[in-house]
Design an enzyme around this catalytic site. Structure first.
Site, PDB file in Angstrom:
ATOM      1  CG  ASP A 164      -2.364  -0.472   0.801  1.00 22.80           C
ATOM      2  OD1 ASP A 164      -2.669  -0.919  -0.507  1.00 22.80           O
ATOM      3  OD2 ASP A 164      -3.101  -0.607   1.720  1.00 22.80           O
TER       4      ASP A 164
ATOM      5  CE  LYS B   8       4.663  -2.650  -3.529  1.00 23.40           C
ATOM      6  NZ  LYS B   8       3.959  -2.173  -2.464  1.00 23.40           N
ATOM      7  CB  THR B   9      -0.156  -0.785  -8.590  1.00 19.60           C
ATOM      8  OG1 THR B   9       0.413  -2.078  -7.771  1.00 19.60           O
ATOM      9  CG2 THR B   9      -0.905  -0.988  -9.556  1.00 19.60           C
TER      10      THR B   9
ATOM     11  CG  HIS C 107       0.158  -9.354   1.416  1.00 24.41           C
ATOM     12  ND1 HIS C 107       0.348 -10.612   1.813  1.00 24.41           N
ATOM     13  CD2 HIS C 107      -1.097  -9.021   2.116  1.00 24.41           C
ATOM     14  CE1 HIS C 107      -0.546 -10.874   2.794  1.00 24.41           C
ATOM     15  NE2 HIS C 107      -1.329  -9.867   3.156  1.00 24.41           N
TER      16      HIS C 107
HETATM   17  N1  LIG Z   1      -2.258  10.365  -1.091  1.00 24.64           N
HETATM   18  C1  LIG Z   1      -1.780   9.616  -1.807  1.00 24.64           C
HETATM   19  N2  LIG Z   1      -2.110   8.087  -1.996  1.00 24.64           N
HETATM   20  C2  LIG Z   1      -1.696   7.417  -2.738  1.00 24.64           C
HETATM   21  C3  LIG Z   1      -0.253   7.635  -3.528  1.00 24.64           C
HETATM   22  N3  LIG Z   1      -0.130   6.804  -4.374  1.00 24.64           N
HETATM   23  C4  LIG Z   1      -0.898   5.680  -3.954  1.00 24.64           C
HETATM   24  N4  LIG Z   1      -1.944   6.217  -3.026  1.00 24.64           N
HETATM   25  C5  LIG Z   1      -2.894   5.370  -2.426  1.00 24.64           C
HETATM   26  O1  LIG Z   1      -2.569   4.353  -1.715  1.00 24.64           O
HETATM   27  C6  LIG Z   1      -3.095   3.175  -1.688  1.00 24.64           C
HETATM   28  C7  LIG Z   1      -2.409   2.059  -2.155  1.00 24.64           C
HETATM   29  O2  LIG Z   1      -1.733   2.302  -3.658  1.00 24.64           O
HETATM   30  P1  LIG Z   1      -1.050   1.155  -4.484  1.00 24.64           P
HETATM   31  O3  LIG Z   1      -0.694   1.698  -5.676  1.00 24.64           O
HETATM   32  O4  LIG Z   1      -2.355   0.084  -4.637  1.00 24.64           O
HETATM   33  O5  LIG Z   1       0.049   0.429  -3.370  1.00 24.64           O
HETATM   34  P2  LIG Z   1       0.987  -0.977  -3.697  1.00 24.64           P
HETATM   35  O6  LIG Z   1       2.144  -0.326  -3.127  1.00 24.64           O
HETATM   36  O7  LIG Z   1       0.852  -1.196  -5.265  1.00 24.64           O
HETATM   37  O8  LIG Z   1       0.143  -1.870  -2.898  1.00 24.64           O
HETATM   38  P3  LIG Z   1       0.454  -3.523  -2.944  1.00 24.64           P
HETATM   39  O9  LIG Z   1       0.686  -3.795  -4.655  1.00 24.64           O
HETATM   40  O10 LIG Z   1      -0.684  -4.224  -2.623  1.00 24.64           O
HETATM   41  O11 LIG Z   1       1.660  -3.874  -2.368  1.00 24.64           O
HETATM   42  C8  LIG Z   1      -4.339   3.368  -2.873  1.00 24.64           C
HETATM   43  O12 LIG Z   1      -5.361   3.730  -2.235  1.00 24.64           O
HETATM   44  C9  LIG Z   1      -3.713   4.680  -3.679  1.00 24.64           C
HETATM   45  O13 LIG Z   1      -4.682   5.339  -4.089  1.00 24.64           O
HETATM   46  C10 LIG Z   1      -0.025   9.103  -3.511  1.00 24.64           C
HETATM   47  O14 LIG Z   1       0.956   9.467  -4.149  1.00 24.64           O
HETATM   48  N5  LIG Z   1      -0.513  10.000  -2.712  1.00 24.64           N
HETATM   49 MG   LIG Z   2       0.437  -2.947  -6.066  1.00 19.96          MG
END
Ligand SMILES: Nc1nc2c(ncn2[C@@H]2O[C@H](COP(=O)(O)OP(=O)(O)OP(=O)(O)O)[C@@H](O)[C@H]2O)c(=O)[nH]1
Ligand SMILES: [Mg+2]
Length: 392
Positions: free
Chosen positions: A22, A25-26, A85
């Site tokens: 979270d 990254k994505t 995760h």
């Molecule tokens: N405020 C803010 N929220 C963000 C930002 N980037 C991502 N988020 C929020 O953070 C949450 C997780 O984002 P993801 O891109 O799914 O995170 P991840 O690291 O890919 O998560 P996993 O693949 O499950 O490890 C989402 O609700 C996004 O909208 C950012 O730059 N600013």
């Molecule tokens: Mg991701």
């Protein structure tokens, strides 16, 4: 309709996003493709196309490793978006194994979390030599008050230094994947700065294109009417359509009848390329992730090796109790996942936090060579990371 062939106009590198669940990254991956698409050098890949396997959509976390491609002014990149995760670190291990550099995504709001540290440790172990930090969610730390982000930056630099990455010189770029995706110019510019940092800080690695061909199989697919396709990154050497190859693990020899990268046909793939290989007459269930496709006779698999291993401390998510001779964890070597018997020599025990030498007898043969990195896992968590020092 014939597909446009892949044209190699720029040096190709493999990079990826890693970091705690979270931290964004994505979202950052999608933002990078959007910013570059607007510059005219790539195709925008929206968030839900990166997080695309049905299982992933259902759980809302990245489980498999998603690949996207894009170009900066100077380079062509294949980018893997790795899962944060804890249950899926094994995918991270195999994803990271082919990386020339990594973007460590750290939320400026949350700072270093368990998988931030675990990914840095694994990246070091599997041979990722260069890391650029994306201090993400910078939009969410108080405007004008950057104390929190400054603290997190310090903390990340310390973590990187502790793992041999020279944290003082690592580029740390404050970004907001989310706001860049929304088109906010301040944050699209920040993505540009991050890409510049990757372009300049991650050097072009030496590619062993003249070595015998070797590709660790990541995935196996069937294309109806055409046959079995294996995907992965070419670790070394070159392969052409028409070449004979052997599949170690499946014990078959066959011919490569097709080659593609990101959906574009190619005549020749070389070390560093992410490719799909169409194999003549190989049944779908004969080949699995973890097998190796290689030039016939070029590698001799083995079961026994000596290694130097770091046993993770409890703080790093490792064991709380020592290991001793007779310990039988899983070894993650390239894309393979194999059980192995550990021998620490007479009376020796390895405590969490120790670096030890050991001999290992694997449950089945895999291609081994000195310098090869691997991870040790048990009950769904990483407990050690090592390097092969001798084979046999
Ligand atoms: N405020 C803010 N929220 C963000 C930002 N980037 C991502 N988020 C929020 O953070 C949450 C997780 O984002 P993801 O891109 O799914 O995170 P991840 O690291 O890919 O998560 P996993 O693949 O499950 O490890 C989402 O609700 C996004 O909208 C950012 O730059 N600013
Ligand atoms: Mg991701």
């Amino acid at each position: 309709m014939p597909k446009t062939a892949y044209v190699r106009t720029k040096p190709h590198l493999n990079i990826g996003t890693m970091g705690h669940v979270d931290h964004g990254k994505t979202t950052l991956t999608a933002a990078i493709t959007k910013v570059l698409a607007e510059r005219g050098s790539g195709t925008f890949v929206p968030f839900d196309r990166i997080d695309r396997a049905p299982e992933e959509a259902a759980r809302g976390i990245t489980i498999n490793i998603a690949h996207v491609e894009y170009e900066t002014d100077t380079r062509h990149y294949a980018h893997v978006d790795m899962p944060g995760h804890a249950d899926y670190v094994k995918n991270m291990v195999t994803g990271a194994a082919q990386l020339d550099g990594a973007i460590l995504v750290v939320s400026a709001l949350d700072g270093i979390m368990p998988q931030t540290a675990e990914h840095v440790l694994l990246a070091r172990q599997v041979g990722v030599d260069h890391i650029v930090v994306a201090l993400n969610k910078a939009d969410a730390v108080d405007d004008g008050d950057t104390v929190l982000a400054d603290l997190v930056e310090l903390e990340v630099r310390e973590l990187l230094t502790a793992h041999g990455y020279g944290g003082d010189s690592v580029p740390v770029v404050r970004v907001s994947g989310l706001r860049a995706l929304e088109g906010d110019p301040r944050w699209t510019e920040a993505i540009g700065a991050l890409l510049d940092a990757v372009d300049t800080y991650v050097p072009m690695p030496e590619r062993y294109v003249d070595a015998p061909f070797l590709l660790p199989v990541e995935n196996v697919l069937t294309i109806t009417g055409r046959g079995t396709v294996v995907t992965g990154a070419v670790e070394r050497g070159t392969v052409r359509v028409g070449d004979r190859v052997e599949v170690l693990g499946a014990a078959v020899e066959t011919v490569v009848t097709g080659l593609e990268t990101f959906g574009k046909p190619m005549d020749e793939a070389q070390a560093g390329d992410s490719v799909a290989l169409l194999l003549r007459g190989v049944p779908r269930d004969a080949v699995r992730r973890g097998h190796i496709v290689a030039a016939p006779g070029s590698v001799v698999p083995g079961r026994r090796f000596s290694a130097q291993v770091y046993v993770l401390s409890a703080r790093e998510g490792g064991r709380t109790t020592p290991v001793s001779t007779g310990y039988r964890p899983q070894f993650y070597i390239r894309t393979a996942d194999v059980v192995g018997d550990v021998d620490l020599g007479e009376n020796a025990v390895a405590r969490p936090g120790d670096t030890v030498t050991m001999t290992v007898e694997l449950g089945r043969e895999v291609p081994l060579e000195p310098g090869l990195g691997f991870a040790i896992r048990e009950g769904g968590r990483t407990v050690g990371a090592g390097t092969v020092t001798a084979v046999g």
